[in-house]
Design an enzyme around this catalytic site. Structure first.
Site, PDB file in Angstrom:
ATOM      1  N   MET A   1      21.805   5.025 -36.394  1.00 43.72           N
ATOM      2  CA  MET A   1      23.461   4.547 -35.717  1.00 43.72           C
ATOM      3  C   MET A   1      22.423   3.318 -34.624  1.00 43.72           C
ATOM      4  SD  MET A   1      27.019   5.337 -34.315  1.00 43.72           S
ATOM      5  CE  MET A   1      25.901   6.133 -33.182  1.00 43.72           C
ATOM      6  N   CYS A   2      22.818   2.125 -35.019  1.00 44.28           N
ATOM      7  CA  CYS A   2      22.144   0.807 -33.611  1.00 44.28           C
ATOM      8  C   CYS A   2      22.768   0.682 -33.009  1.00 44.28           C
ATOM      9  CB  CYS A   2      21.472   0.334 -33.840  1.00 44.28           C
ATOM     10  SG  CYS A   2      19.798   1.057 -34.342  1.00 44.28           S
TER      11      CYS A   2
END
Length: 172
Positions: free
Chosen positions: A1-2
């Site tokens: 996840m960014c």
């Protein structure tokens, strides 16, 4: 996840508010946090990166290639196949990241690249003149946006909007 954040403000992006707002989503990507500001100060793209595909600094975002800049959240499942396809066309790569593949694929096909991407993603690309905002067709990766008096704010979480005043959530 960014985590991603973009601010467009025709009167100029408030860098302090932008950076403070980007810190609101550092939990989405604790491995790197960085920002890009356009020369005229009207566009800012920020990213918090969780390193998965390529752990090197060459895969950090915002990723800038020529006059194009991308911030991206997600995973392109078929990026290795796309990379091979692009390499057969003579396109070179500096990293093993799906972010670089995505930007170069978009450079090659523009918006029609979305028809061939298999994955979950949300991304923003700035080319010095225009901005493109896209996400996968099922909307697995969130992307929120709001108009402000002189522009637009885009991001991975609603938390980023805390630092910005005069938000307009009505899109008529």
């Amino acid at each position: 996840m960014c985590g991603i954040q973009v601010n467009i403000n025709l009167k100029g992006v408030n860098k302090h508010n932008f950076e403070k707002s980007l810190k609101e989503i550092i939990h989405r990507g604790p491995n790197n946090q960085a920002s890009y500001f356009s020369d005229d100060g009207t566009i800012a793209l920020g990213s918090t990166r969780l390193s998965i595909q390529d752990l090197s600094d060459s895969a950090n975002m915002p990723l800038e290639i020529g006059n194009k800049v991308i911030v991206y959240n997600g995973e392109i499942y078929n990026f290795l196949e796309i990379k091979k396809e692009l390499e057969l066309k003579g396109i070179k790569f500096c990293s093993n990241s799906d972010t670089e593949v995505l930007l170069k694929y978009w450079q090659n096909l523009n918006n029609s690249c979305l028809n061939y991407l298999d994955g979950m993603f949300a991304f923003v690309i700035w080319n010095g003149k225009n901005i493109w905002i896209a996400r996968d067709k099922f909307g697995e990766k969130p992307i929120y946006f709001s108009k402000v008096n002189n522009g637009l704010i885009v991001g991975s979480e609603l938390k980023i909007f805390r630092e910005f005043k005069n938000l307009n959530t009505n899109f008529d």
